[in-house]
Design a protein around this motif. Structure first.
Motif, PDB file in Angstrom:
ATOM      1  N   UNK A   1      22.578  22.416  18.306  1.00 29.98           N
ATOM      2  CA  UNK A   1      22.887  22.932  16.983  1.00 29.98           C
ATOM      3  C   UNK A   1      21.893  22.420  15.953  1.00 29.98           C
ATOM      4  N   UNK A   2      21.544  21.141  16.038  1.00 28.39           N
ATOM      5  CA  UNK A   2      20.586  20.579  15.092  1.00 28.39           C
ATOM      6  C   UNK A   2      19.245  21.286  15.233  1.00 28.39           C
ATOM      7  N   UNK A   3      18.848  21.596  16.457  1.00 31.62           N
ATOM      8  CA  UNK A   3      17.580  22.285  16.671  1.00 31.62           C
ATOM      9  C   UNK A   3      17.595  23.650  16.000  1.00 31.62           C
ATOM     10  N   UNK A   4      18.741  24.368  16.068  1.00 28.96           N
ATOM     11  CA  UNK A   4      18.838  25.671  15.421  1.00 28.96           C
ATOM     12  C   UNK A   4      18.642  25.548  13.914  1.00 28.96           C
ATOM     13  N   UNK A   5      19.273  24.547  13.291  1.00 30.02           N
ATOM     14  CA  UNK A   5      19.139  24.343  11.847  1.00 30.02           C
ATOM     15  C   UNK A   5      17.700  23.993  11.488  1.00 30.02           C
ATOM     16  N   UNK A   6      17.097  23.123  12.283  1.00 30.14           N
ATOM     17  CA  UNK A   6      15.706  22.740  12.032  1.00 30.14           C
ATOM     18  C   UNK A   6      14.784  23.937  12.186  1.00 30.14           C
ATOM     19  N   UNK A   7      15.012  24.737  13.197  1.00 28.64           N
ATOM     20  CA  UNK A   7      14.195  25.924  13.437  1.00 28.64           C
ATOM     21  C   UNK A   7      14.336  26.900  12.269  1.00 28.64           C
ATOM     22  N   UNK A   8      15.568  27.127  11.838  1.00 35.96           N
ATOM     23  CA  UNK A   8      15.807  28.044  10.722  1.00 35.96           C
ATOM     24  C   UNK A   8      15.145  27.538   9.454  1.00 35.96           C
ATOM     25  N   UNK A   9      15.245  26.257   9.189  1.00 34.48           N
ATOM     26  CA  UNK A   9      14.618  25.685   7.999  1.00 34.48           C
ATOM     27  C   UNK A   9      13.098  25.823   8.066  1.00 34.48           C
ATOM     28  N   UNK A  10      12.524  25.648   9.248  1.00 32.60           N
ATOM     29  CA  UNK A  10      11.080  25.849   9.429  1.00 32.60           C
ATOM     30  C   UNK A  10      10.698  27.304   9.149  1.00 32.60           C
ATOM     31  N   UNK A  11      11.514  28.240   9.635  1.00 34.52           N
ATOM     32  CA  UNK A  11      11.255  29.655   9.368  1.00 34.52           C
ATOM     33  C   UNK A  11      11.301  29.946   7.876  1.00 34.52           C
ATOM     34  N   UNK A  12      12.283  29.383   7.196  1.00 32.97           N
ATOM     35  CA  UNK A  12      12.426  29.589   5.750  1.00 32.97           C
ATOM     36  C   UNK A  12      11.192  29.078   5.024  1.00 32.97           C
ATOM     37  N   UNK A  13      10.751  27.892   5.392  1.00 33.98           N
ATOM     38  CA  UNK A  13       9.581  27.307   4.721  1.00 33.98           C
ATOM     39  C   UNK A  13       8.313  28.092   5.032  1.00 33.98           C
ATOM     40  N   UNK A  14       8.163  28.583   6.268  1.00 34.36           N
ATOM     41  CA  UNK A  14       6.988  29.388   6.610  1.00 34.36           C
ATOM     42  C   UNK A  14       6.992  30.692   5.830  1.00 34.36           C
ATOM     43  N   UNK A  15       8.151  31.336   5.755  1.00 31.83           N
ATOM     44  CA  UNK A  15       8.248  32.583   5.003  1.00 31.83           C
ATOM     45  C   UNK A  15       7.985  32.335   3.526  1.00 31.83           C
ATOM     46  N   UNK A  16       8.520  31.255   2.980  1.00 31.71           N
ATOM     47  CA  UNK A  16       8.300  30.910   1.576  1.00 31.71           C
ATOM     48  C   UNK A  16       6.817  30.729   1.290  1.00 31.71           C
TER      49      UNK A  16
ATOM     50  N   UNK B   1      21.918  20.448   1.367  1.00 28.48           N
ATOM     51  CA  UNK B   1      20.557  19.920   1.200  1.00 28.48           C
ATOM     52  C   UNK B   1      19.491  21.001   1.421  1.00 28.48           C
ATOM     53  N   UNK B   2      19.858  22.120   2.036  1.00 27.87           N
ATOM     54  CA  UNK B   2      18.911  23.199   2.322  1.00 27.87           C
ATOM     55  C   UNK B   2      18.939  24.319   1.284  1.00 27.87           C
ATOM     56  N   UNK B   3      19.869  24.259   0.343  1.00 33.50           N
ATOM     57  CA  UNK B   3      20.026  25.339  -0.634  1.00 33.50           C
ATOM     58  C   UNK B   3      18.737  25.603  -1.411  1.00 33.50           C
ATOM     59  N   UNK B   4      18.045  24.544  -1.786  1.00 32.04           N
ATOM     60  CA  UNK B   4      16.806  24.694  -2.550  1.00 32.04           C
ATOM     61  C   UNK B   4      15.805  25.563  -1.784  1.00 32.04           C
ATOM     62  N   UNK B   5      15.649  25.298  -0.492  1.00 32.31           N
ATOM     63  CA  UNK B   5      14.717  26.089   0.326  1.00 32.31           C
ATOM     64  C   UNK B   5      15.138  27.558   0.399  1.00 32.31           C
ATOM     65  N   UNK B   6      16.429  27.793   0.551  1.00 37.57           N
ATOM     66  CA  UNK B   6      16.930  29.170   0.603  1.00 37.57           C
ATOM     67  C   UNK B   6      16.659  29.893  -0.711  1.00 37.57           C
ATOM     68  N   UNK B   7      16.949  29.239  -1.837  1.00 39.91           N
ATOM     69  CA  UNK B   7      16.755  29.894  -3.129  1.00 39.91           C
ATOM     70  C   UNK B   7      15.288  30.192  -3.407  1.00 39.91           C
TER      71      UNK B   7
END
Length: 130
Positions: free
Chosen positions: A1-16, A71-77
């Motif tokens: 599960x942690x890997x999924x969150x980390x992967x998603x956060x990496x995708x968000x940052x790459x897209x950003x 803690x990830x809301x900033x990246x999403x926004x």
């Protein structure tokens, strides 16, 4: 599960980062060759495509973000602001401009940082929306 969150956060940052370069008019060659596949990234991040997320109200999208780790809301926004700003600039839909403004403002509130490029985009959007 942690890997999924980390992967998603990496995708968000790459897209950003990719969207930031497009918004600044400085896309890399590799980015231009890949032609960002928004739908595939949206499905990886939100499990729905861009059209589906764009059809939701600002409140519904914020609720989706609120279901994520605080803690990830900033990246999403930031990513959502860039995403809707990019689509506003390419398609000219005022709904996208309104959503971009909302998500950029949410980004500034949650991050607590002074980001002049974001403030300039908010001011650009205010002119269009008023």
């Amino acid at each position: 599960m942690i890997q999924d969150k980390d992967f998603t956060l990496r995708l968000i940052r790459q897209l950003t980062q990719a969207l930031e370069k497009l918004l600044l008019g400085k896309p890399e060659e590799s980015l231009m060759q890949k032609e960002l596949d928004f739908d595939s990234l949206m499905k990886d991040i939100f499990k729905i495509n861009f059209d589906d997320i764009a059809s939701k109200s600002k409140e519904e999208i914020i609720e989706i973000v609120n279901e994520r780790e605080p803690k990830d809301h900033t990246d999403y926004y930031e990513m959502l602001g860039n995403l809707f700003m990019f689509h506003y600039r390419t398609e000219g839909k005022l709904d996208y401009a309104d959503k971009a403004k909302t998500f950029y403002e949410s980004y500034l509130q949650t991050s607590g940082i002074f980001a002049l490029p974001i403030i300039n985009r908010i001011n650009e959007l205010k002119v269009v929306l008023n």
